[in-house]
Design an enzyme around this catalytic site. Structure first.
Site, mmCIF file in Angstrom:
data_model
loop_
_atom_site.group_PDB
_atom_site.id
_atom_site.type_symbol
_atom_site.label_atom_id
_atom_site.label_comp_id
_atom_site.label_asym_id
_atom_site.label_seq_id
_atom_site.Cartn_x
_atom_site.Cartn_y
_atom_site.Cartn_z
ATOM 1 N N ASP A 1 10.079 3.469 -3.626
ATOM 2 C CA ASP A 1 11.830 2.807 -3.608
ATOM 3 C C ASP A 1 12.812 3.942 -3.737
ATOM 4 O O ASP A 1 13.711 3.826 -5.161
ATOM 5 C CB ASP A 1 11.554 2.178 -5.333
ATOM 6 C CG ASP A 1 10.141 1.150 -4.446
ATOM 7 O OD1 ASP A 1 10.268 0.819 -3.807
ATOM 8 O OD2 ASP A 1 9.871 0.364 -5.647
ATOM 9 N N GLU B 1 17.242 -11.405 1.570
ATOM 10 C CA GLU B 1 16.829 -10.390 1.383
ATOM 11 C C GLU B 1 16.959 -10.853 3.757
ATOM 12 O O GLU B 1 16.575 -9.643 4.760
ATOM 13 C CB GLU B 1 15.203 -10.615 1.315
ATOM 14 C CG GLU B 1 15.626 -9.995 -0.138
ATOM 15 C CD GLU B 1 13.729 -9.643 -0.189
ATOM 16 O OE1 GLU B 1 13.090 -9.190 0.282
ATOM 17 O OE2 GLU B 1 13.649 -9.974 -1.716
ATOM 18 N N ARG C 1 0.919 -1.194 -0.088
ATOM 19 C CA ARG C 1 0.026 -0.205 -0.541
ATOM 20 C C ARG C 1 0.945 1.121 -0.326
ATOM 21 O O ARG C 1 1.769 0.925 0.886
ATOM 22 C CB ARG C 1 -1.036 -0.203 1.044
ATOM 23 C CG ARG C 1 -1.419 1.205 1.751
ATOM 24 C CD ARG C 1 -3.020 0.794 0.771
ATOM 25 N NE ARG C 1 -3.855 2.554 1.496
ATOM 26 C CZ ARG C 1 -4.945 2.008 0.561
ATOM 27 N NH1 ARG C 1 -5.566 1.441 0.148
ATOM 28 N NH2 ARG C 1 -5.406 3.065 0.716
ATOM 29 N N HIS D 1 13.355 -4.047 -0.804
ATOM 30 C CA HIS D 1 13.424 -4.079 -2.342
ATOM 31 C C HIS D 1 14.051 -5.025 -2.766
ATOM 32 O O HIS D 1 14.927 -4.803 -2.842
ATOM 33 C CB HIS D 1 13.263 -2.103 -2.920
ATOM 34 C CG HIS D 1 12.636 -2.102 -3.884
ATOM 35 N ND1 HIS D 1 11.461 -2.807 -4.677
ATOM 36 C CD2 HIS D 1 13.193 -2.596 -4.479
ATOM 37 C CE1 HIS D 1 11.773 -2.543 -6.410
ATOM 38 N NE2 HIS D 1 12.760 -2.968 -6.032
HETATM 39 C C1 GRF Z 1 10.072 -9.083 -0.221
HETATM 40 O O1 GRF Z 1 10.537 -9.339 -1.967
HETATM 41 C C2 GRF Z 1 10.100 -7.683 -0.194
HETATM 42 O O2 GRF Z 1 11.161 -7.559 -0.333
HETATM 43 C C3 GRF Z 1 8.752 -7.071 -1.515
HETATM 44 O O3 GRF Z 1 7.851 -7.921 -1.301
HETATM 45 C C4 GRF Z 1 8.298 -9.266 -0.924
HETATM 46 C C5 GRF Z 1 7.712 -9.380 0.463
HETATM 47 O O4 GRF Z 1 7.461 -11.343 0.578
HETATM 48 N N1 GRF Z 1 9.160 -5.802 -0.681
HETATM 49 P P1 GRF Z 1 7.453 -11.812 2.042
HETATM 50 O O5 GRF Z 1 5.913 -10.714 2.272
HETATM 51 O O6 GRF Z 1 8.507 -10.895 3.127
HETATM 52 O O7 GRF Z 1 7.790 -12.708 1.921
#
Ligand code: GRF
Length: 226
Positions: free
Chosen positions: A146, A175, A92, A110
């Site tokens: 972003d 991540e 959102r 991101h």
């Molecule tokens: C991730 O790839 C994050 O970088 C992006 O949305 C995705 C979310 O994945 N903003 P999760 O819900 O954390 O598994």
């Protein structure tokens, strides 16, 4: 000193949320996750948060104006005495007014090496562009989507034969390493804004987490171009 209280905002499966919860459960982590909040009641991440014993809330965004949604969001965050927001797959867009309240205190993750590939479908776009390095970025949130100051990045190689899903999985692994580190730095007061840039304390490797390079096999003599 008490640890800053963090809310993780999600809309979906919540794998980054899970990585943050696991990190925050370790002794010595400099933040407390005090709330997991979703704008969608069906977000799978809510169940995981409940299972981990973390308070959850749903603030529905569908069928409401941004002002209505953000008023309830602000009230819920205030009730829970939240000091830092971590967006983790929160789908959102927030208004400039809301973002301004959280300047320097709201992170997002991101799945690309920003400023390359802002927006959606980052892995497909990275493959189509033929980039050799891809990755993920944790940045402070500003009104432009972003676009905020970069706090930390992690790079992965793009390998021959990668598909969107193999590449996404390689980035997601990073991540889950990167976000807990970046949130810890912010919570511990190690990130400061210098104009449009976020500066991370020098002893924290300037915010970069690099993946090991893939094995490089030199070309055989008959494959080499003159
Ligand atoms: C991730 O790839 C994050 O970088 C992006 O949305 C995705 C979310 O994945 N903003 P999760 O819900 O954390 O598994």
């Amino acid at each position: 000193m008490s640890k800053p209280r963090v809310a993780i905002l999600i809309s979906g499966r919540g794998s980054n949320m899970t990585a943050l919860l696991e990190a925050a459960a370790r002794p010595g982590y400099p933040a407390t996750v005090a709330l997991v909040l979703s704008n969608k009641a069906e977000a799978a991440g809510l169940e995981r948060a409940n299972a981990a014993g973390i308070p959850t809330a749903v603030v529905a965004s569908k069928g409401r104006t941004r002002a209505e949604f953000e008023a309830e969001l602000t009230a819920t965050l205030a009730q829970n005495r939240i000091e830092i927001l971590a967006l983790a797959g929160f789908m959102r867009v927030l208004t400039a007014e809301f973002v301004a309240i959280w300047t320097g205190r709201m992170l997002n993750i991101h799945p690309s090496l920003l400023p390359a590939f802002p927006g959606l479908d980052t892995h497909a776009r990275a493959l189509a562009a033929g980039v050799r390095l891809h990755g993920c970025t944790v940045h402070l949130v500003t009104p432009g989507v972003d676009e905020g100051p970069i706090v930390a990045q992690s790079a992965v190689p793009v390998l021959a034969g990668d598909t969107e899903s193999t590449l996404a999985a390689r980035v997601l692994e990073q991540e889950h390493r990167l976000y807990p580190a970046a949130l810890a730095w912010l919570a511990a007061g190690q990130v400061r804004l210098e104009g449009a840039r976020a500066v991370v304390a020098a002893n924290l490797a300037a915010g970069a987490l690099a993946n090991p390079l893939p094995q490089f096999a030199p070309l055989r003599r008959d494959e080499q171009t003159p």
